[in-house]
Structure formats: structure tokens, C-alpha cells
Design a protein around this motif. Structure first.
Motif, PDB file in Angstrom:
ATOM      1  N   LEU A  16      -6.017   5.986   1.877  1.00 55.41           N
ATOM      2  CA  LEU A  16      -6.058   5.466   0.509  1.00 55.41           C
ATOM      3  C   LEU A  16      -4.743   4.738   0.245  1.00 55.41           C
ATOM      4  N   PRO A  17      -4.787   3.430   0.067  1.00 55.94           N
ATOM      5  CA  PRO A  17      -3.555   2.676  -0.163  1.00 55.94           C
ATOM      6  C   PRO A  17      -2.937   2.998  -1.528  1.00 55.94           C
ATOM      7  N   ALA A  18      -1.714   2.548  -1.696  1.00 54.75           N
ATOM      8  CA  ALA A  18      -1.039   2.713  -2.986  1.00 54.75           C
ATOM      9  C   ALA A  18      -1.862   2.021  -4.074  1.00 54.75           C
ATOM     10  N   ARG A  19      -1.799   2.549  -5.267  1.00 58.23           N
ATOM     11  CA  ARG A  19      -2.521   1.950  -6.388  1.00 58.23           C
ATOM     12  C   ARG A  19      -1.914   0.603  -6.755  1.00 58.23           C
ATOM     13  N   ASN A  20      -0.586   0.515  -6.732  1.00 62.21           N
ATOM     14  CA  ASN A  20       0.118  -0.722  -7.062  1.00 62.21           C
ATOM     15  C   ASN A  20       1.502  -0.674  -6.422  1.00 62.21           C
ATOM     16  N   GLY A  37      -3.519  -7.466  -1.931  1.00 65.46           N
ATOM     17  CA  GLY A  37      -4.950  -7.356  -2.169  1.00 65.46           C
ATOM     18  C   GLY A  37      -5.565  -6.061  -1.666  1.00 65.46           C
ATOM     19  N   LEU A  38      -4.804  -5.281  -0.904  1.00 68.30           N
ATOM     20  CA  LEU A  38      -5.311  -4.014  -0.374  1.00 68.30           C
ATOM     21  C   LEU A  38      -5.011  -2.823  -1.275  1.00 68.30           C
ATOM     22  N   MET A  39      -4.226  -3.030  -2.329  1.00 67.88           N
ATOM     23  CA  MET A  39      -3.872  -1.913  -3.202  1.00 67.88           C
ATOM     24  C   MET A  39      -5.078  -1.491  -4.045  1.00 67.88           C
ATOM     25  N   LEU A  40      -5.113  -0.197  -4.377  1.00 63.32           N
ATOM     26  CA  LEU A  40      -6.279   0.360  -5.060  1.00 63.32           C
ATOM     27  C   LEU A  40      -6.615  -0.318  -6.376  1.00 63.32           C
ATOM     28  N   ASP A  41      -5.617  -0.813  -7.082  1.00 67.77           N
ATOM     29  CA  ASP A  41      -5.943  -1.451  -8.358  1.00 67.77           C
ATOM     30  C   ASP A  41      -6.519  -2.854  -8.177  1.00 67.77           C
ATOM     31  N   ARG A  42      -6.621  -3.317  -6.919  1.00 68.36           N
ATOM     32  CA  ARG A  42      -7.149  -4.660  -6.663  1.00 68.36           C
ATOM     33  C   ARG A  42      -8.361  -4.678  -5.737  1.00 68.36           C
ATOM     34  N   PRO A  45     -13.308  -0.011  -4.621  1.00 66.88           N
ATOM     35  CA  PRO A  45     -13.141   1.339  -4.080  1.00 66.88           C
ATOM     36  C   PRO A  45     -14.014   1.633  -2.848  1.00 66.88           C
ATOM     37  N   SER A  46     -15.151   0.991  -2.753  1.00 61.81           N
ATOM     38  CA  SER A  46     -16.015   1.237  -1.600  1.00 61.81           C
ATOM     39  C   SER A  46     -15.369   0.760  -0.298  1.00 61.81           C
ATOM     40  N   LYS A  47     -14.406  -0.159  -0.413  1.00 62.29           N
ATOM     41  CA  LYS A  47     -13.745  -0.711   0.778  1.00 62.29           C
ATOM     42  C   LYS A  47     -12.767   0.269   1.408  1.00 62.29           C
ATOM     43  N   VAL A  48     -12.368   1.298   0.677  1.00 55.40           N
ATOM     44  CA  VAL A  48     -11.448   2.294   1.231  1.00 55.40           C
ATOM     45  C   VAL A  48     -12.136   3.651   1.417  1.00 55.40           C
ATOM     46  N   ASP A  49     -13.430   3.665   1.218  1.00 56.12           N
ATOM     47  CA  ASP A  49     -14.181   4.907   1.390  1.00 56.12           C
ATOM     48  C   ASP A  49     -14.708   4.998   2.816  1.00 56.12           C
TER      49      ASP A  49
END
Length: 162
Positions: A16-20, A37-42, A45-49
Motif C-alpha cells: 500500500l503506497p503512501a497516501r500523499n 500518480g501511485l500514491m493512494l490519494d491519486r 484503490p483496486s490498483k493496489v488490491d
């Protein structure tokens, strides 16, 4: 597929990448500056599941989240494995030269028997993947075993028939 044989014994690790950027520290700050573009706020969510084909096994498979390459740092993987009286870890997944490598080296450090399933690991870099396969099979040959999916499944079948 290995997980089908024993989902109860399966543990998925999920990065799970950093949120920001404010949550990214040290060398990770520089990483996320390049890959914002990989941070959670961007990111969706399905891309990191865990991919749906595997997530359907959880539960009973466990999921251990991690915010760095290593599943051993800051998580509960070692405790979970010790609670289960685990002695052997069968490693599959991606990236052979990053997360898989970190998992393997940590498992060795914790004293587990480690088997890397060579046809069930992958990388976005073919050259790095090939180099790591050689590394696991030669340089770490006293601490890491390699096997094919078929060999692992066959050994599990033989163990259960005994």
C-alpha cells in the motif's frame, strides 16, 4: 495454482503506497516525487488490491499490508507465521527483484526454510528477473531452494499421502 491447494496456509502481502507526499519519508519521498500518480490519494484503490483471481481466497487466506518493499518491517508477518508454527515459506509473486527479494532475504534472516517458486514469480524487468533467478539458485543456494509449481504441488501431494 498453489493457493487453491491450501488457502488456509496462504498469506498475501499487499503493498500500500503512501497516501500523499507528506506521508512519504526518507528515500520514499524521492520515489513518490517521481511516481506521484501511485500514491493512494491519486490511484484507484483496486490498483493496489490483490487481484480478484486471488482475493477470492481471502479469507481464509490472510492479508498482510506493507508500506515498504519488505513484509517484515512494521507489520505482523513474523508474528503470524510463528503463531502458525510455520517452518517453511513458499514464495511467489512480483517483483522478483524487489518485493520477492525483500521477502526472501527477511525469511532467511528469520530462519525459515525458503522455497522460491521460479515459475510463479515475475518482474517488470526481464533482465533483473533472470539475474534474481540465478541469485536465488546459486548465490543463496544454501539458504534458498527453488522449485517449479508442479514440484511444490507434487511434494504437497506426497506429504499428504504419507
Amino acid at each position: 495454482m498453489l493457493v487453491e491447494r491450501d488457502p488456509d496456509a496462504t498469506i498475501f502481502t499487499r503493498f500500500l503506497p503512501a497516501r500523499n507526499l507528506s506521508e512519504a519519508g526518507g528515500a520514499w519521498f524521492r520515489y513518490y516525487q517521481k511516481w506521484e500518480g501511485l500514491m493512494l490519494d491519486r490511484v484507484d484503490p483496486s490498483k493496489v488490491d490483490i487481484v480478484p483471481e486471488l482475493k477470492r481466497y481471502a479469507p481464509p487466506a490472510a492479508i498482510v499490508d506493507k508500506s515498504v518493499y519488505s513484509p517484515w518491517f512494521g507489520g505482523n508477518l513474523a508474528t503470524l507465521l510463528k503463531t502458525r508454527a510455520t517452518h517453511t515459506i513458499v514464495v511467489t509473486g512480483g517483483e522478483t527483484d524487489v518485493c520477492v527479494l525483500s521477502t526472501v532475504l527477511g525469511a532467511v534472516d528469520f530462519g525459515f526454510r525458503v522455497i522460491v517458486v521460479h515459475d510463479a514469480v515475475c518482474s517488470s524487468s526481464d533482465a533483473a528477473h533472470d539475474a534474481m533467478q540465478l541469485f536465488y539458485g546459486q548465490r543463496l543456494s544454501q539458504q534458498v531452494e527453488t522449485a517449479s509449481t508442479e514440484e511444490v504441488l507434487d511434494s504437497w501431494g506426497a506429504r499428504r499421502r504419507v
